[in-house]
Motif scaffolding. Structure first.
Motif, PDB file in Angstrom:
ATOM      1  N   TYR A   8      52.590  36.781 -58.820  1.00  9.54           N
ATOM      2  CA  TYR A   8      51.673  36.364 -57.856  1.00  9.54           C
ATOM      3  C   TYR A   8      50.817  37.636 -57.703  1.00  9.54           C
ATOM      4  CZ  TYR A   8      53.438  31.724 -57.480  1.00  9.54           C
ATOM      5  OH  TYR A   8      53.934  30.363 -57.487  1.00  9.54           O
ATOM      6  N   VAL A   9      49.553  37.660 -57.850  1.00 10.30           N
ATOM      7  CA  VAL A   9      48.615  38.525 -57.405  1.00 10.30           C
ATOM      8  C   VAL A   9      47.517  38.178 -56.419  1.00 10.30           C
ATOM      9  CG1 VAL A   9      46.828  40.342 -58.186  1.00 10.30           C
ATOM     10  CG2 VAL A   9      48.952  39.941 -59.489  1.00 10.30           C
ATOM     11  N   ASP A  25      50.784  34.462 -62.734  1.00  8.82           N
ATOM     12  CA  ASP A  25      51.176  34.819 -63.943  1.00  8.82           C
ATOM     13  C   ASP A  25      49.872  34.677 -64.891  1.00  8.82           C
ATOM     14  OD1 ASP A  25      53.841  35.057 -63.862  1.00  8.82           O
ATOM     15  OD2 ASP A  25      54.060  33.042 -64.509  1.00  8.82           O
ATOM     16  N   GLY A  26      48.520  35.244 -64.226  1.00  2.00           N
ATOM     17  CA  GLY A  26      47.251  35.580 -64.874  1.00  2.00           C
ATOM     18  C   GLY A  26      46.441  34.136 -64.797  1.00  2.00           C
ATOM     19  N   TYR A 340      41.843  39.527 -60.374  1.00  2.00           N
ATOM     20  CA  TYR A 340      41.849  39.995 -62.053  1.00  2.00           C
ATOM     21  C   TYR A 340      42.241  41.289 -62.354  1.00  2.00           C
ATOM     22  CZ  TYR A 340      41.131  35.504 -63.958  1.00  2.00           C
ATOM     23  OH  TYR A 340      41.112  33.889 -64.371  1.00  2.00           O
ATOM     24  N   TRP A 343      45.705  42.096 -61.987  1.00  2.00           N
ATOM     25  CA  TRP A 343      46.743  41.464 -62.832  1.00  2.00           C
ATOM     26  C   TRP A 343      46.555  42.221 -64.198  1.00  2.00           C
ATOM     27  CZ3 TRP A 343      50.818  38.978 -64.254  1.00  2.00           C
ATOM     28  CH2 TRP A 343      51.097  38.248 -65.531  1.00  2.00           C
ATOM     29  N   ARG A 344      45.071  42.359 -64.763  1.00  3.32           N
ATOM     30  CA  ARG A 344      44.884  42.783 -65.804  1.00  3.32           C
ATOM     31  C   ARG A 344      44.954  44.474 -66.001  1.00  3.32           C
ATOM     32  NH1 ARG A 344      42.055  39.284 -69.169  1.00  3.32           N
ATOM     33  NH2 ARG A 344      42.302  41.175 -70.967  1.00  3.32           N
ATOM     34  N   GLY A 349      48.917  43.065 -67.056  1.00  7.83           N
ATOM     35  CA  GLY A 349      49.512  41.610 -67.246  1.00  7.83           C
ATOM     36  C   GLY A 349      48.707  41.117 -68.510  1.00  7.83           C
TER      37      GLY A 349
END
Length: 566
Positions: A8-9, A25-26, A340, A343-344, A349
């Motif tokens: 989780y982000v 998970d993105g 985002y 995550w990215r 991710g």
């Protein structure tokens, strides 16, 4: 990042229009704007309520959060994370990263877009100070303030090249801070040379408020062409500057609602001039930036990207062939961009293609306690039914000329209601436009309404050759239809269209199809489920209370259709 445990982000934006967004998970698991919880329009600052909403909706605790990414315009949390306009809830030990304002906007646009590669343009009223920006490396910087000045120059537009997980800065332009006490009648409150700042200043001058900058766009078509011919923006070497000399003759701002009505044409003429100049500046800016990093695809974010008229001109008059504007292009979208980026970029991710759904709030459809309380709140003398075919019953109610409030699923994220927190009506009934403004929304009578239309039928009614799922493009209504759908045609013959595809929203598509079976037209008037000065409703009880206290004729909440007496 293979793991049996979800990652989780959490992204948070602490500007005005504050919000929080949680990725799992993105993918976006849940997101909420703070105003929906506090009931204060454009509320921002402390993020504790929005964070708690997201964690509770996902059923997780802080131990499950791998990373928090945040943004605020001023200070960039130099004094830590325990307090920001109130006590914050982020516990010690949770990793926290801060990113720049315009970068957060850019990430919100690119990572939600359908593009693998794109240029990204961010334009707003004010971003971060030069000294707080962490996305300057490799960028063209026409302003490089040093020493004390680094804290007094702020982002006004930025341009990025985006591909895969990388969002690389190409060009960043800064402006000195505006002088708050200077007696310019339309002076931006923030930076001196900001497109968004001028638009806000003009909105305050003509309408007395910054609560809804879209009002100025709606007022502009009532203006007389050429009534004012000032060149507001001076564009030199691809940079936009405000020429303050033109303001000298404007010293009589709106003083009251009665004053606005008495001098309606004067204010409409100002709105037309400002809107036209903003469109010109944005088109020239987009052309200049395209030359720095040519791409067929443009992502556009920042509060200025909500100007749907300008968006259409950018797409039609610049080398960009495709354009994506996220549904929350304003500061509420910062939370999505922050999440985002975490995550990215930070966690590296895997790319997960976003499905494009703007419905990011928690759903109350199976919360029987909430729905029961809503049915208790609707008041006396109403009829409550549970139709076997709800779409047919709604279509029949709408075809009778009734206004209908619709509450379902998770709330839309962003300023436009797109069918989950909506007021709907028959677009053929021009009288309903004035009725909704006066008896339901309690707002200015010049405000237009948008049509929601079956995507496969859109070209029949509108000069439209693309999807417009988020009401972010204004296009001409075909001449032969203007008198037939008068409730959704603006005074200049245009409309801010929402196209609805079955694969994106099967339920709304089914309602439009059912209404077409009744009326021969696959379109409805669609406006947000709120009244003037209030945020869009969040809960079923709030929807029921609005229904009870306004001139709405019908309400759908869960499987129930509630109707007032004839």
């Amino acid at each position: 990042m293979a793991s049996s445990k979800p990652v989780y982000v959490l992204g948070v934006g602490l500007s005005h229009n504050g919000a929080a967004c949680l990725l799992k998970d993105g993918r976006i698991a849940v997101a909420i704007e703070k105003e929906r919880l506090t009931k204060v329009k454009n509320d921002g600052g402390n993020d504790a309520l929005a964070i708690a909403y997201c964690l509770n909706a996902a059923g997780i605790g802080w131990d499950d959060v791998a990373l928090v990414v945040q943004n605020a315009n001023f200070g960039s949390f130099a004094y830590g994370n325990r307090w920001y306009r109130g006590e914050r809830t982020i516990p010690e030990g949770v990793p926290v990263t801060t990113i720049s304002h315009h970068l957060a906007h850019a990430c919100s646009a690119f990572f939600l877009s359908p593009f693998d590669d794109a240029a990204v343009l961010t334009v707003d009223g004010c971003g971060n100070a030069f000294e707080d920006c962490m996305d300057l490396d490799g960028a063209i910087l026409p302003e490089r303030p040093e020493g004390e000045l680094a804290a007094l120059y702020f982002e006004k537009d930025s341009y990025y090249a985006a591909s895969g997980s990388a969002v690389r800065t190409v060009f960043k332009d800064f402006s000195p801070l505006g002088r708050f006490q200077t007696d310019y009648p339309m002076h931006p409150d923030t930076t001196r040379h900001s497109i968004g700042g001028v638009y806000a200043g003009a909105s305050r001058y003509a309408l007395g408020s910054l609560s809804d900058l879209g009002k100025l766009m709606g007022l502009a078509p009532y203006g007389q062409p050429g009534a004012f011919r000032h060149r507001i923006f001076d564009i030199r070497d691809g940079r936009v500057f405000v020429d303050y000399g033109w303001m000298a003759e404007f010293r009589d701002r709106m003083r009251s609602a009665a004053d606005f009505k008495a001098r309606f044409q004067y204010f409409a003429d100002i709105a037309r001039m400002v809107q036209g100049e903003v469109e010109r500046a944005l088109v020239e800016l987009a052309r200049a930036r395209h030359a720095l990093h040519p791409s067929p695809n443009l992502c556009f974010a920042g509060g200025v990207a909500l100007n749907a008229v300008a968006n259409t001109r950018i797409l039609n008059e610049t080398p960009f062939e495709h354009m994506f504007v996220p549904p929350a292009a304003d500061d509420s979208g910062l939370a999505i961009g922050c999440a985002y980026h975490g995550w990215r970029t930070i966690l590296a991710g895997e790319a997960v293609r976003d499905e494009g759904s703007p419905f990011l709030g928690r759903s109350y459809d199976t919360d029987t306690a909430q729905i029961d309380r809503a049915l208790e709140a609707v008041g006396d003398g109403v009829t409550i039914d549970r139709p076997a075919d709800l779409m047919a019953a709604m279509a029949d109610t709408l075809a009778q000329g009734k206004t209908l409030a619709w509450h379902r699923g998770g709330a839309e994220f962003g300023p436009r209601a797109l069918g989950h927190r909506s007021i709907l009506a028959d677009p053929r009934r021009a009288d309903l436009r004035d009725y909704i403004n006066a008896q339901v929304k309690f707002r200015e009578d010049f405000r237009p309404f948008a049509p929601a239309v079956l995507a496969e039928d859109a070209a029949t009614y509108f000069d439209l050759d693309r999807d417009s799922p988020y009401m972010l493009f204004v296009v001409p209504v075909r001449e032969e239809w203007r008198s037939r759908i008068g409730a959704v045609v603006h005074v200049d013959g245009t409309a801010r269209v929402q196209t609805v595809r079955r694969e994106a929203d099967a339920t709304f598509h089914a309602l439009l199809t059912a209404f077409k079976a009744h009326s021969g037209i696959g379109m409805l008037l669609n406006t947000s489920l709120n009244r003037r000065g209030q945020p869009i409703v969040e809960t079923p009880v709030e929807a029921a209370t609005l229904f009870r206290d306004t001139g709405l004729h019908a309400l759908v909440v869960g499987p129930y259709l509630v109707r007032k007496p004839q």
